[in-house]
Design an enzyme around this catalytic site. Structure first.
Site, PDB file in Angstrom:
ATOM      1  N   HIS A   8       1.052  -1.269  -0.173  1.00 21.04           N
ATOM      2  CA  HIS A   8      -0.147  -0.036  -0.064  1.00 21.04           C
ATOM      3  C   HIS A   8       0.837   1.161  -0.081  1.00 21.04           C
ATOM      4  O   HIS A   8       1.893   1.218   0.634  1.00 21.04           O
ATOM      5  CB  HIS A   8      -0.749   0.100   1.371  1.00 21.04           C
ATOM      6  CG  HIS A   8      -1.757  -1.185   1.423  1.00 21.04           C
ATOM      7  ND1 HIS A   8      -2.922  -1.364   0.774  1.00 21.04           N
ATOM      8  CD2 HIS A   8      -1.564  -2.074   2.255  1.00 21.04           C
ATOM      9  CE1 HIS A   8      -3.482  -2.478   1.204  1.00 21.04           C
ATOM     10  NE2 HIS A   8      -2.433  -2.955   2.070  1.00 21.04           N
ATOM     11  N   ALA A  67      -5.345   0.742   3.053  1.00 23.51           N
ATOM     12  CA  ALA A  67      -6.512   0.099   3.181  1.00 23.51           C
ATOM     13  C   ALA A  67      -7.228   0.601   4.343  1.00 23.51           C
ATOM     14  O   ALA A  67      -8.751   0.831   4.217  1.00 23.51           O
ATOM     15  CB  ALA A  67      -6.028  -1.243   3.799  1.00 23.51           C
ATOM     16  N   HIS A 172      -9.906  -7.333   1.392  1.00 25.13           N
ATOM     17  CA  HIS A 172      -8.935  -6.613   2.406  1.00 25.13           C
ATOM     18  C   HIS A 172      -9.798  -5.619   3.399  1.00 25.13           C
ATOM     19  O   HIS A 172     -10.820  -4.933   2.737  1.00 25.13           O
ATOM     20  CB  HIS A 172      -8.069  -5.624   1.605  1.00 25.13           C
ATOM     21  CG  HIS A 172      -6.838  -5.316   2.331  1.00 25.13           C
ATOM     22  ND1 HIS A 172      -6.837  -4.670   3.848  1.00 25.13           N
ATOM     23  CD2 HIS A 172      -5.647  -5.463   2.027  1.00 25.13           C
ATOM     24  CE1 HIS A 172      -5.583  -4.544   3.943  1.00 25.13           C
ATOM     25  NE2 HIS A 172      -4.576  -4.917   3.322  1.00 25.13           N
ATOM     26  N   HIS A 218      -2.460 -11.530   3.854  1.00 22.34           N
ATOM     27  CA  HIS A 218      -2.239 -11.947   5.483  1.00 22.34           C
ATOM     28  C   HIS A 218      -2.093 -13.552   5.712  1.00 22.34           C
ATOM     29  O   HIS A 218      -2.538 -13.903   6.608  1.00 22.34           O
ATOM     30  CB  HIS A 218      -2.924 -11.124   6.536  1.00 22.34           C
ATOM     31  CG  HIS A 218      -3.374  -9.716   6.334  1.00 22.34           C
ATOM     32  ND1 HIS A 218      -4.622  -9.316   5.864  1.00 22.34           N
ATOM     33  CD2 HIS A 218      -2.466  -8.735   5.952  1.00 22.34           C
ATOM     34  CE1 HIS A 218      -4.570  -8.130   5.544  1.00 22.34           C
ATOM     35  NE2 HIS A 218      -3.280  -7.508   5.503  1.00 22.34           N
ATOM     36  N   GLU A 280       3.500  -6.450   2.450  1.00 20.14           N
ATOM     37  CA  GLU A 280       2.874  -5.357   2.877  1.00 20.14           C
ATOM     38  C   GLU A 280       3.788  -4.313   3.541  1.00 20.14           C
ATOM     39  O   GLU A 280       3.284  -3.480   4.355  1.00 20.14           O
ATOM     40  CB  GLU A 280       2.014  -5.565   4.167  1.00 20.14           C
ATOM     41  CG  GLU A 280       0.601  -4.878   4.105  1.00 20.14           C
ATOM     42  CD  GLU A 280      -0.610  -5.259   5.040  1.00 20.14           C
ATOM     43  OE1 GLU A 280      -0.226  -6.217   5.670  1.00 20.14           O
ATOM     44  OE2 GLU A 280      -1.712  -4.878   4.874  1.00 20.14           O
TER      45      GLU A 280
END
Ligand SMILES: [Zn+2]
Length: 335
Positions: A8, A67, A172, A218, A280
């Site tokens: 992100h 997110a 997400h 994840h 991430e």
């Protein structure tokens, strides 16, 4: 080649003018001019992440907006569509300013009262611009979990668009208004678990959309340690088993787990064709060091490198699976 499928642009999303725009929206001001962020500011916001990718020999990352900032429970459908377009525009520009390093993953203007036809239109618009996938919040109520399961017919326009355009949906989570569920520590993982189980429960979904693909981030939430529980419950309730939805090529997970033990559990529980490398980095806990390795927790490359996988299997996890699951990414990759 190493592709990080889960990143992100958090620093870009935290630009004061971007955050100011959303704050103004949420106080009902509805500014009619979008913030103008210079190319220099966009590049500056990415310096840290590019340098970490270079240090870790990550060639390309699939990057999406922050997110937490999706905050699909806030605002109005109209505001959230503008908010998603603003963030997607920034992501696209950031990718274009770094040729060969990133591919854009979009956010969607979801809202509990938003007809999913509008969300589908956003998928069409941004896929045309080159977006390779879209984050989809399976909750959409800020941690209250008051909506119907996301797999229902109310979301079929979204699934029709995703299947027709051959873009995976990344399930997400986003912001949590529930203080018992901090977003990165709990709400995201609840979204992973709930998303995966709802896919097992959805009897018609993959009959109606056989080529639809979901990525559960994840590491699939609790999947590496609870797959046995879900196998048993699926049998008991006549749901699809975890092995069925993984084996049919409808559901994939990433490697966003943060130590050697859990990475090995992931490789033991989930077929390797269903696992995409992700880190991430550097969104969830930037700069925090794992004392076992003396390196950042989010350098997940090291846990894959240290695993017992063969070189061929590592290259499937590092790149081949991502290229197959995100076919539209090829235009963003250096040949
Ligand atoms: Zn994420």
């Amino acid at each position: 080649m190493i592709i990080d499928s889960h990143q992100h642009f958090v620093r870009l999303a935290r630009h004061p003018e971007v955050e100011g725009f959303r704050a103004a929206q949420l106080t009902g001001k509805n500014p009619d001019v979008l913030p103008s962020i210079s190319d220099a500011d966009v590049k500056k916001s990415l310096e840290q992440v590019v340098s970490l990718m270079d240090a870790r020999n990550i060639d390309v990352a699939f990057a999406s907006p922050r997110a937490k900032a999706m905050a699909t429970h806030e605002g109005t459908p109209e505001q959230n569509a503008i908010w998603a377009d603003l963030n997607n525009g920034l992501i696209l520009r950031a990718c274009q300013l770094h040729p060969g390093r990133f591919a854009p993953v979009g956010m969607l203007g979801q809202h509990p009262s938003c007809p999913s036809e509008q969300v589908a239109k956003q998928i069409e618009r941004w896929a045309k611009e080159g977006f390779v996938a879209f984050n989809f919040d399976p909750d959409g109520t800020g941690g209250r979990w008051q909506n119907q399961p996301f797999t229902g017919k109310h979301n079929y326009p979204v699934f029709e668009a995703a299947q027709a355009l051959d873009v995976p949906l990344v399930l997400h989570g986003s912001e949590s208004i529930n203080k018992n569920f901090p977003h990165t520590a709990v709400q995201y993982l609840v979204a992973d678990i709930t998303g995966f189980v709802q896919l097992m429960m959805a009897k018609d979904l993959f009959r109606d959309f056989p080529r639809l693909r979901f990525l559960i981030p994840h590491g699939g939430g609790a999947l590496p340690c609870q797959i046995g529980r879900w196998r048993a419950i699926a049998k008991y309730n006549s749901w699809a088993s975890p092995d069925e939805i993984l084996g049919n090529g409808n559901v994939f997970v990433d490697t966003c787990v943060y130590n050697d033990l859990n990475m090995q559990m992931l490789f033991d529980a989930v077929p390797l064709d269903n696992i995409l490398f992700g880190s991430e980095c550097d969104g969830a806990f930037p700069g925090v060091v794992n004392e076992q390795t003396g390196d950042h927790y989010d350098n997940t490359r090291r846990y894959v490198d240290d695993s017992k996988l063969s070189a061929g299997d590592k290259s499937r996890v590092f790149a081949a699976n991502a290229r197959r699951v995100y076919p539209r990414a090829s235009r963003w990759l250096k040949s």
